[in-house]
Design an enzyme around this catalytic site. Structure first.
Site, PDB file in Angstrom:
ATOM      1  N   GLU A  36      34.840  67.117  16.228  1.00  0.00           N
ATOM      2  CA  GLU A  36      36.007  67.590  16.983  1.00  0.00           C
ATOM      3  C   GLU A  36      35.560  68.720  17.908  1.00  0.00           C
ATOM      4  O   GLU A  36      34.595  69.431  17.630  1.00  0.00           O
ATOM      5  CB  GLU A  36      37.108  68.086  16.026  1.00  0.00           C
ATOM      6  CG  GLU A  36      37.871  66.937  15.400  1.00  0.00           C
ATOM      7  CD  GLU A  36      39.006  67.390  14.488  1.00  0.00           C
ATOM      8  OE1 GLU A  36      39.175  68.609  14.287  1.00  0.00           O
ATOM      9  OE2 GLU A  36      39.710  66.510  13.966  1.00  0.00           O
ATOM     10  N   LYS A 184      40.570  40.566  51.032  1.00  0.00           N
ATOM     11  CA  LYS A 184      40.222  40.497  49.607  1.00  0.00           C
ATOM     12  C   LYS A 184      41.398  39.954  48.785  1.00  0.00           C
ATOM     13  O   LYS A 184      42.535  40.341  48.982  1.00  0.00           O
ATOM     14  CB  LYS A 184      39.869  41.903  49.119  1.00  0.00           C
ATOM     15  CG  LYS A 184      39.841  42.097  47.608  1.00  0.00           C
ATOM     16  CD  LYS A 184      39.340  43.492  47.253  1.00  0.00           C
ATOM     17  CE  LYS A 184      39.939  44.020  45.979  1.00  0.00           C
ATOM     18  NZ  LYS A 184      39.527  45.378  45.648  1.00  0.00           N
ATOM     19  N   THR A 215      33.324  48.167  38.906  1.00  0.00           N
ATOM     20  CA  THR A 215      32.278  47.193  38.573  1.00  0.00           C
ATOM     21  C   THR A 215      31.368  46.913  39.771  1.00  0.00           C
ATOM     22  O   THR A 215      30.337  46.268  39.627  1.00  0.00           O
ATOM     23  CB  THR A 215      32.906  45.847  38.153  1.00  0.00           C
ATOM     24  OG1 THR A 215      33.592  45.289  39.286  1.00  0.00           O
ATOM     25  CG2 THR A 215      33.879  46.014  37.004  1.00  0.00           C
ATOM     26  N   GLY A 217      32.119  44.945  42.080  1.00  0.00           N
ATOM     27  CA  GLY A 217      32.383  43.570  42.542  1.00  0.00           C
ATOM     28  C   GLY A 217      32.943  43.513  43.956  1.00  0.00           C
ATOM     29  O   GLY A 217      32.482  42.712  44.783  1.00  0.00           O
TER      30      GLY A 217
HETATM   31  C1  R5P Z   1      41.328  48.362  44.149  1.00  0.00           C
HETATM   32  O1  R5P Z   1      42.422  48.195  44.699  1.00  0.00           O
HETATM   33  C2  R5P Z   1      40.503  49.589  44.378  1.00  0.00           C
HETATM   34  O2  R5P Z   1      40.803  50.195  45.588  1.00  0.00           O
HETATM   35  C3  R5P Z   1      39.032  49.259  44.327  1.00  0.00           C
HETATM   36  O3  R5P Z   1      38.743  48.321  45.337  1.00  0.00           O
HETATM   37  C4  R5P Z   1      38.647  48.678  42.995  1.00  0.00           C
HETATM   38  O4  R5P Z   1      39.088  49.508  41.944  1.00  0.00           O
HETATM   39  C5  R5P Z   1      37.151  48.500  42.922  1.00  0.00           C
HETATM   40  O5  R5P Z   1      36.859  47.903  41.713  1.00  0.00           O
HETATM   41  P1  R5P Z   1      35.506  47.111  41.499  1.00  0.00           P
HETATM   42  O6  R5P Z   1      34.380  48.024  41.891  1.00  0.00           O
HETATM   43  O7  R5P Z   1      35.528  46.775  40.040  1.00  0.00           O
HETATM   44  O8  R5P Z   1      35.563  45.879  42.345  1.00  0.00           O
END
Ligand code: R5P
Length: 284
Positions: A36, A184, A215, A217
């Site tokens: 803790e 996107k 991530t 992505g």
């Molecule tokens: C989504 O609307 C955010 O603006 C970012 O594009 C998103 O959180 C990025 O996440 P990741 O890196 O997992 O694709």
């Protein structure tokens, strides 16, 4: 006034202390044998306006923030401002499915209990500020990110989706370059589709700006599209660099020329300081 930096945000607290010419309060933090957290504020802060700076990510930093808030309150501070450079849990800002919590609201409720004011940076959605029952404000990292990108001779700034277009536009105005967005579609938490858009990026230095890289992505797909279209250099810049799992590898494998983030979450990519964006809130 005193500034207190939690473990997650020591550097930002130091930067704010220098910029505002306000002392940093000395704190002790250690772990009990059962792990803790123990904290103690060593300076006399009674009757003072105290600014606590702490990113609420990863989870242990949330507990530390609550303990710091309580310690400051118990010590008799006159006013408590809580600066949350990266507000963790902000993305669960609604019940996407029945039975889920509104995590951002749960966090905001607890933080509001011992705060006269909350300031966060580039929250994923501005409306989360309404979850706080105390005054809540946001500031943007765009100016500082754009100043960095200007030195890279960027020809075009892109938003990875239409929702982030305003951010790209603001950056392009500082850099004095073009701006646009990618198309996107999010399939689920880890899968997205970036549809090719007719963008003239051949032989250009392109910067993609987003609020978060998690991530990787979103950025990786965008980089691949831009490279396919003949972009010369692709820089990716974000306010909050979470870089979860193998995000960095994804970005570099996609052909990214440079990864840039602010220091709201500290990493080797924290090339842009966030304190200059926060300081104006405390300048009279
Ligand atoms: C989504 O609307 C955010 O603006 C970012 O594009 C998103 O959180 C990025 O996440 P990741 O890196 O997992 O694709």
């Amino acid at each position: 006034m005193y500034i207190i930096g939690g473990t997650a945000s020591k550097t930002i607290a130091e930067d704010l202390s220098k910029e505002l010419k306000v002392p940093l309060a000395e704190t002790i933090s250690k772990r009990f044998p059962d792990d803790e957290l123990y904290i103690r504020i060593m300076d006399d802060i009674s009757g003072e306006h105290v600014v606590i700076v702490q990113t609420t990510y990863p989870d242990p930093n949330i507990i530390e923030l609550f303990l710091l808030q309580n310690a400051v309150e118990e010590a008799g501070a006159k006013e408590i401002s809580v600066v949350i450079p990266y507000f963790g849990y902000a993305r669960q800002d609604t019940k996407f499915k029945e039975g889920e919590p509104i995590s951002a609201k749960a966090m905001a409720n607890l933080i509001s209990l011992s705060a006269d004011r909350v300031i966060t940076v580039d929250p994923h959605k501005e409306y989360i500020l309404d979850f706080f029952s105390t005054s809540a404000f946001s500031c943007s990292a765009i100016t500082e990110l754009a100043k960095y990108l200007k030195k890279k001779n960027v020809d075009m700034v892109l938003a990875p989706d239409k929702g982030a277009l305003e951010r790209a536009k603001q950056a392009s105005q500082i850099i004095s370059c073009d701006f646009d967005y990618m198309e996107k579609t999010r399939i689920d938490g880890t899968t997205i589709e970036i549809k090719p858009k007719k963008l003239d990026t051949k032989n250009k230095n392109v910067a993609i700006i987003d609020d978060i890289i998690s991530t990787g992505g979103t950025m990786a797909k965008s980089i691949q599209e831009l490279k396919k279209n003949g972009a010369k250099n692709v820089f990716v810049a974000c306010t909050h660099g979470l870089f979860a799992g193998n995000a960095v590898k994804k970005l570099t494998s996609a052909g990214c020329n440079e990864i840039i983030s602010t220091d709201t979450i500290k990493s080797k990519f924290s090339k842009v300081k966030i304190a200059p964006c926060i300081a104006p809130f405390f300048k009279k």
